[in-house]
Design a protein around this motif. Sequence first.
Motif, PDB file in Angstrom:
ATOM      1  N   GLU A  50       0.830  -1.205   0.000  1.00 15.66           N
ATOM      2  CA  GLU A  50       0.000   0.000   0.000  1.00 15.66           C
ATOM      3  C   GLU A  50       0.866   1.258   0.000  1.00 15.66           C
ATOM      4  O   GLU A  50       0.561   2.238  -0.696  1.00 15.66           O
ATOM      5  N   THR A  51       1.956   1.223   0.741  1.00  8.50           N
ATOM      6  CA  THR A  51       2.844   2.386   0.823  1.00  8.50           C
ATOM      7  C   THR A  51       3.550   2.630  -0.513  1.00  8.50           C
ATOM      8  O   THR A  51       3.602   3.762  -1.005  1.00  8.50           O
ATOM      9  N   ARG A  52       4.058   1.576  -1.109  1.00  9.29           N
ATOM     10  CA  ARG A  52       4.729   1.703  -2.403  1.00  9.29           C
ATOM     11  C   ARG A  52       3.745   2.187  -3.470  1.00  9.29           C
ATOM     12  O   ARG A  52       4.075   3.041  -4.302  1.00  9.29           O
ATOM     13  N   THR A  53       2.530   1.656  -3.421  1.00  3.48           N
ATOM     14  CA  THR A  53       1.482   2.086  -4.355  1.00  3.48           C
ATOM     15  C   THR A  53       1.201   3.576  -4.195  1.00  3.48           C
ATOM     16  O   THR A  53       1.036   4.294  -5.188  1.00  3.48           O
ATOM     17  N   GLU A  76       6.198   8.324   0.050  1.00  2.64           N
ATOM     18  CA  GLU A  76       5.040   7.892   0.829  1.00  2.64           C
ATOM     19  C   GLU A  76       5.519   7.133   2.060  1.00  2.64           C
ATOM     20  O   GLU A  76       6.241   6.152   1.943  1.00  2.64           O
ATOM     21  N   ALA A  77       5.131   7.614   3.231  1.00  4.87           N
ATOM     22  CA  ALA A  77       5.486   6.952   4.486  1.00  4.87           C
ATOM     23  C   ALA A  77       4.379   5.994   4.884  1.00  4.87           C
ATOM     24  O   ALA A  77       3.199   6.267   4.664  1.00  4.87           O
ATOM     25  N   GLY A  78       4.762   4.877   5.475  1.00  2.00           N
ATOM     26  CA  GLY A  78       3.781   3.882   5.880  1.00  2.00           C
ATOM     27  C   GLY A  78       4.193   3.139   7.137  1.00  2.00           C
ATOM     28  O   GLY A  78       5.248   3.399   7.713  1.00  2.00           O
ATOM     29  N   THR A  84       7.830   2.020  11.052  1.00  2.00           N
ATOM     30  CA  THR A  84       7.538   3.066  10.082  1.00  2.00           C
ATOM     31  C   THR A  84       8.692   3.115   9.085  1.00  2.00           C
ATOM     32  O   THR A  84       9.851   2.866   9.436  1.00  2.00           O
ATOM     33  N   PHE A  85       8.365   3.434   7.850  1.00  3.80           N
ATOM     34  CA  PHE A  85       9.325   3.478   6.744  1.00  3.80           C
ATOM     35  C   PHE A  85       8.695   4.299   5.630  1.00  3.80           C
ATOM     36  O   PHE A  85       7.562   4.755   5.767  1.00  3.80           O
ATOM     37  N   ALA A  86       9.393   4.451   4.519  1.00  2.00           N
ATOM     38  CA  ALA A  86       8.815   5.177   3.380  1.00  2.00           C
ATOM     39  C   ALA A  86       9.349   4.610   2.072  1.00  2.00           C
ATOM     40  O   ALA A  86      10.456   4.073   2.023  1.00  2.00           O
ATOM     41  N   TRP A  87       8.550   4.774   1.026  1.00  3.73           N
ATOM     42  CA  TRP A  87       8.959   4.441  -0.332  1.00  3.73           C
ATOM     43  C   TRP A  87       9.230   5.728  -1.099  1.00  3.73           C
ATOM     44  O   TRP A  87       8.481   6.697  -0.967  1.00  3.73           O
ATOM     45  N   ARG A 100      13.325   1.910  -0.821  1.00  4.77           N
ATOM     46  CA  ARG A 100      12.630   1.936   0.467  1.00  4.77           C
ATOM     47  C   ARG A 100      13.607   2.448   1.520  1.00  4.77           C
ATOM     48  O   ARG A 100      14.780   2.078   1.531  1.00  4.77           O
ATOM     49  N   SER A 101      13.110   3.285   2.394  1.00  2.00           N
ATOM     50  CA  SER A 101      13.959   3.871   3.434  1.00  2.00           C
ATOM     51  C   SER A 101      14.251   2.861   4.536  1.00  2.00           C
ATOM     52  O   SER A 101      13.642   1.788   4.612  1.00  2.00           O
ATOM     53  N   ALA A 102      15.130   3.256   5.417  1.00  2.00           N
ATOM     54  CA  ALA A 102      15.349   2.508   6.656  1.00  2.00           C
ATOM     55  C   ALA A 102      14.048   2.517   7.458  1.00  2.00           C
ATOM     56  O   ALA A 102      13.174   3.364   7.248  1.00  2.00           O
ATOM     57  N   SER A 103      13.921   1.576   8.366  1.00  2.00           N
ATOM     58  CA  SER A 103      12.712   1.434   9.177  1.00  2.00           C
ATOM     59  C   SER A 103      13.005   1.754  10.631  1.00  2.00           C
ATOM     60  O   SER A 103      14.114   1.549  11.113  1.00  2.00           O
TER      61      SER A 103
END
Length: 177
Positions: A50-53, A76-78, A84-87, A100-103
Amino acid sequence: MYHVIAATTNPAKIKAISLAFDDVFGPGTYHIEDVNVDSSVPQQPIGNTETRTGARHRVMAARQVRPEADFWVGVEAGIEDDMTFAWMVVEHKQIRGESRSASLMLPEKVLEGIRQGRELGHEMADVAGVDNIKQKGGAIGFFTNGILTRTRVYHQALILALVPIHHEIYKELNNQS
């Protein structure tokens, strides 16, 4: 000069985009225009897909709003499980780069609010006592005592997302021009 569209109005995300473009292309080689576009996912995306989308949809929407630009960037953060992380998605012509970012592991108290349908930014504003924390250091800045911030973590991931676009050998291996 490159015309870069940031598919966000969040200052922390725009700063990360600026830092990445400074590092990869050099200061003064671009200008960033922010646009407010819909991600087509919930305010608080849950899960990797969902975050990547959401990041991909931001780029698609930004391309529709500003088709004449050179680059379109979606962040987009999710939340996934207890992290928590982001694409990051960057497009240039017909080339797309993603990373994808670090979590960051979140405390149970924050996760409870998210499970009740609240957004991480709102939960963190309550926990930290900082209004609009998501446009500042975010949960990352708060829990690392400023050692890292959303901007710094996203900056790194954005550099990685730019690799397929700017690295000649990468483009050659993928038969891109």
